[in-house]
Design an enzyme around this catalytic site. Structure first.
Site, PDB file in Angstrom:
ATOM      1  N   GLU A  26      26.538  23.181  10.088  1.00  0.00           N
ATOM      2  CA  GLU A  26      26.721  24.496  10.489  1.00  0.00           C
ATOM      3  C   GLU A  26      25.221  25.050  10.573  1.00  0.00           C
ATOM      4  O   GLU A  26      24.784  25.785   9.616  1.00  0.00           O
ATOM      5  CB  GLU A  26      27.683  25.286   9.510  1.00  0.00           C
ATOM      6  CG  GLU A  26      27.817  26.887   9.919  1.00  0.00           C
ATOM      7  CD  GLU A  26      28.527  27.568   9.179  1.00  0.00           C
ATOM      8  OE1 GLU A  26      28.882  27.077   8.104  1.00  0.00           O
ATOM      9  OE2 GLU A  26      28.900  28.861   9.417  1.00  0.00           O
ATOM     10  N   LYS A  31      29.596  22.947  13.508  1.00  0.00           N
ATOM     11  CA  LYS A  31      30.183  24.503  13.284  1.00  0.00           C
ATOM     12  C   LYS A  31      29.143  25.502  14.176  1.00  0.00           C
ATOM     13  O   LYS A  31      28.361  25.604  13.156  1.00  0.00           O
ATOM     14  CB  LYS A  31      30.673  24.736  11.949  1.00  0.00           C
ATOM     15  CG  LYS A  31      31.179  25.970  11.706  1.00  0.00           C
ATOM     16  CD  LYS A  31      31.641  26.213  10.161  1.00  0.00           C
ATOM     17  CE  LYS A  31      32.081  27.527  10.170  1.00  0.00           C
ATOM     18  NZ  LYS A  31      33.093  27.543   9.164  1.00  0.00           N
TER      19      LYS A  31
END
Ligand code: 13P
Length: 346
Positions: free
Chosen positions: A184, A226
């Site tokens: 992420e 992500k």
């Protein structure tokens, strides 16, 4: 490392119609969320809130493929003694775990952060696997020039590189432990910048990230990305349309993310609940990309339920209804089948 097992988990995480529930707020962050509903954040109250979400039958069984937990939560039990991990698994959803130790100020780079948590990670991953985690999350934070926070132009190359390098080292350690890493790199949307700046920075960060993942020997088939969506800063006076956000986000992802990656699960990053759903839906309506595009939302899945709950037991049903609705709407968006009529129909 069992690549087939990692790939199976990654593919399940992005099952069409489903996505991830990010319930991994640190104790500090959930304290702030509870402040907004004037509720004291205690060990039991945090458990009650998360247990309520994890017992929401329709949402959990049909629209949540996995839940990202925090260290406290993965060890916690429901009021009746069932472990929260078992509760999640009872809906055929996967337990996951946030393993980073937070974004800390970088030395010599005012306003920029480096995410810490690599020291001792190998042993922690081993324990988390035994506790039931099959995927993990590490969040790197990239701040775009914001005169309120940083000097000069950010992100600096030094901050991008340090953060993507840490993400790649984390991902390699996860795979060694048979845990799927969610990588992420969040480009924040808090500033004054326009959408073009977010577009350029997101592209730079993702290209650097995939180069680092390659350097560290990470098998992309066993990973999930992500990312942020490509949006304008919240304080920018010119805000893009839903179509522009969707088109630019898909364009950047196509430029940067190899097709071996099974899926991309967006963060909501402070977008309004319905905007996060609408943007995801618009991307899936464009279609024509090699990965499943879905959600890994924290605030955008929880906020309406949090306000409905307001820390009161008597609001349990209303909170579950609110969570069900958001989960169902996002499930539809992950297939490009959401509409405003369905949203309003409740
Ligand atoms: P938000 O959807 O609230 O951005 O949270 C997702 C998340 O897990 C951030 O790390």
């Amino acid at each position: 490392m069992n690549i087939e097992q990692l790939n199976n988990v990654a593919v399940k995480m992005v099952t069409p119609g489903q996505g991830l529930l990010a319930a991994d707020e640190s104790t500090g962050t959930i304290g702030k969320r509870f402040d907004s509903i004037k509720t004291k954040s205690t060990f039991d109250r945090r458990r009650d809130w998360r247990e309520m979400l994890f017992r929401t039958e329709d949402a959990m069984r049909n629209h949540i493929s996995g839940v990202i937990l925090y260290d406290e939560t993965i060890r916690q039990s429901a009021a009746d003694g069932t472990s929260l991990v078992e509760l999640i698994k009872s809906h055929d959803a996967l337990p996951g775990i946030k393993v980073d130790m937070g974004a800390k100020p970088m030395a010599a780079r005012r306003g920029e952060t480096i995410t810490e948590g690599l020291d001792g990670l190998r042993d922690r991953l081993k324990e988390y696997y035994e506790l039931g985690a099959r995927f993990a999350k590490w969040r790197a934070v990239i701040e775009i020039s914001n005169p309120d926070i940083a000097d000069g132009v950010t992100p600096s190359w030094g901050a991008i590189k340090a953060n993507t390098h840490a993400l790649a080292r984390y991902a390699a350690l996860c795979q060694e432990a048979n845990i799927v890493p969610i990588v992420e790199p969040e480009v924040l949307m808090g500033g004054y910048h326009g959408i073009q700046t977010c577009h350029d920075v997101t592209e730079n960060v993702l290209k650097t990230l995939y180069s680092d993942l390659y350097e560290q020997g990470v098998i992309l088939e066993g990973t999930i990305l992500k990312p942020n969506m490509v949006v304008a800063g919240k304080r920018c006076p010119v805000q893009p349309s839903v179509d522009e956000v969707a088109e630019r986000t898909v364009q950047v992802l196509k430029e940067c993310v190899p097709s071996a990656v099974p899926g991309i699960a967006f963060l909501s990053g402070g977008q309004e609940n319905v905007a996060a759903t609408e943007n995801l839906n618009a991307m899936n309506q464009i279609g024509g990309f090699p990965w499943n595009l879905t959600y890994s939302y924290g605030r955008a899945l929880q906020q309406s339920a949090l306000f409905a709950w307001a820390g009161k037991d008597e609001n349990y049903d209303a909170a579950q209804a609110a969570f069900n609705h958001r989960a169902r709407m996002n499930g539809l968006a992950s297939m490009g089948e959401w509409s405003n009529e369905l949203e309003q129909a409740g």
